[in-house]
Design a protein around this motif. Sequence first.
Motif, short mmCIF file in Angstrom:
data_model
loop_
_atom_site.label_atom_id
_atom_site.label_comp_id
_atom_site.label_asym_id
_atom_site.label_seq_id
_atom_site.Cartn_x
_atom_site.Cartn_y
_atom_site.Cartn_z
N GLY A 280 0.84 -1.19 0.00
CA GLY A 280 0.00 0.00 0.00
C GLY A 280 0.88 1.24 0.00
N THR A 281 0.28 2.39 0.20
CA THR A 281 1.05 3.64 0.20
C THR A 281 1.18 4.26 1.58
OG1 THR A 281 -0.98 4.85 -0.32
CG2 THR A 281 0.39 4.16 -2.17
N THR A 288 -1.45 -4.25 10.03
CA THR A 288 -0.96 -5.54 9.54
C THR A 288 -0.74 -5.45 8.03
OG1 THR A 288 -2.13 -6.76 11.25
CG2 THR A 288 -1.49 -7.99 9.27
N LEU A 289 0.42 -5.86 7.59
CA LEU A 289 0.77 -5.82 6.18
C LEU A 289 0.85 -7.25 5.65
CD1 LEU A 289 1.77 -4.51 3.56
CD2 LEU A 289 4.06 -4.47 4.53
#
Length: 344
Positions: A280-281, A288-289
Amino acid sequence: ALSFCRDLRTKALREGNDAQLLKATLMCRLYGGAISPDSALTYIDRMETALAAETRGVTCALWHAALACTYLPANNRYGTLGGMTAEEMRQRSRQHFLSSLAAPDVLAQTRADQYLPLFNKGVDSRYFDYDLLHVLAETCRQSGVLSDEEVDALYGRQIAVYDSLDRVEAVLLLTLDSLQLHVGTQRIEGPLADHPLYRQLADCEARFAHCENRYRVYESMMKLRYRYEAESPFAEANDSLLLAKAQQGLALLGKDKRAGCLRGEVQDMLNPTARLAGWGTLYYPADTLTLQLSARHLQRVELRLTRLYDSTLEADNAAEPVEKRAERLRAQATSLFRDLPAAP
């Protein structure tokens, strides 16, 4: 230029040179229309009159094709012509194009090189014996005025004519082109081996195995690579199928220079690749990624995360270019994953 074309038209009329007459009339219409848009109708009327008086089938077809081009909205700068709407112009163009192809058998027996001032030889013209049919049909298809159903029917008529004349190479080329008409933008979701387009190409592979242009069947198969997702459940099987087909094609073609495209596809499919998706940006603390890693032809994959700055303020005040800072810190970063099993 207009005056010169008028002289050519007069000379062509005097000598009975149909090809030069058609081209000179077309150029008069283009130049005259550029000088005075209203004058375009004068030349179109002359062409309609010439068509009405013509009794020879091939020459009628050429006048129809010429008129179809004059009515095309694109050739009139998308403006009106004698009060006609763009749709009316498009329909007139369509009708003339269809009329130009009313006798495909006759056009297939007439060589286009008799009318070279009107047409240019295409790269594949020799496979069509340099006939008028393939030139007029391709001009018609490229015009964009026919519906998909009409284009499909035109392919069918052409294929039937060339099949009867035993021009197998022409049948192969047209069959491959016609198959692309049905591809559209739809993605392939399931196994490639079960997809109708692949099965039709496999039929072409067997039917045209003796043809000079058989390599184009394999090229068409390779284009299917870009119609399914690399992460789909069937991607591995699809890739394996296409790789086997490409290698089979290369084995048949040997060192033929026309196999360059296939060699490039095979090399691309065998090259080690890895892709990380899901970035994402903007993230906040405690977010949480989730990332998705896909890899091919790799024995080892390594992911490194490098913190560049501890705060926005530090980033704003940094004197060191971010690329240089990233390079320096990356060398010091700790590897988070090592010897990660690669996907097949």
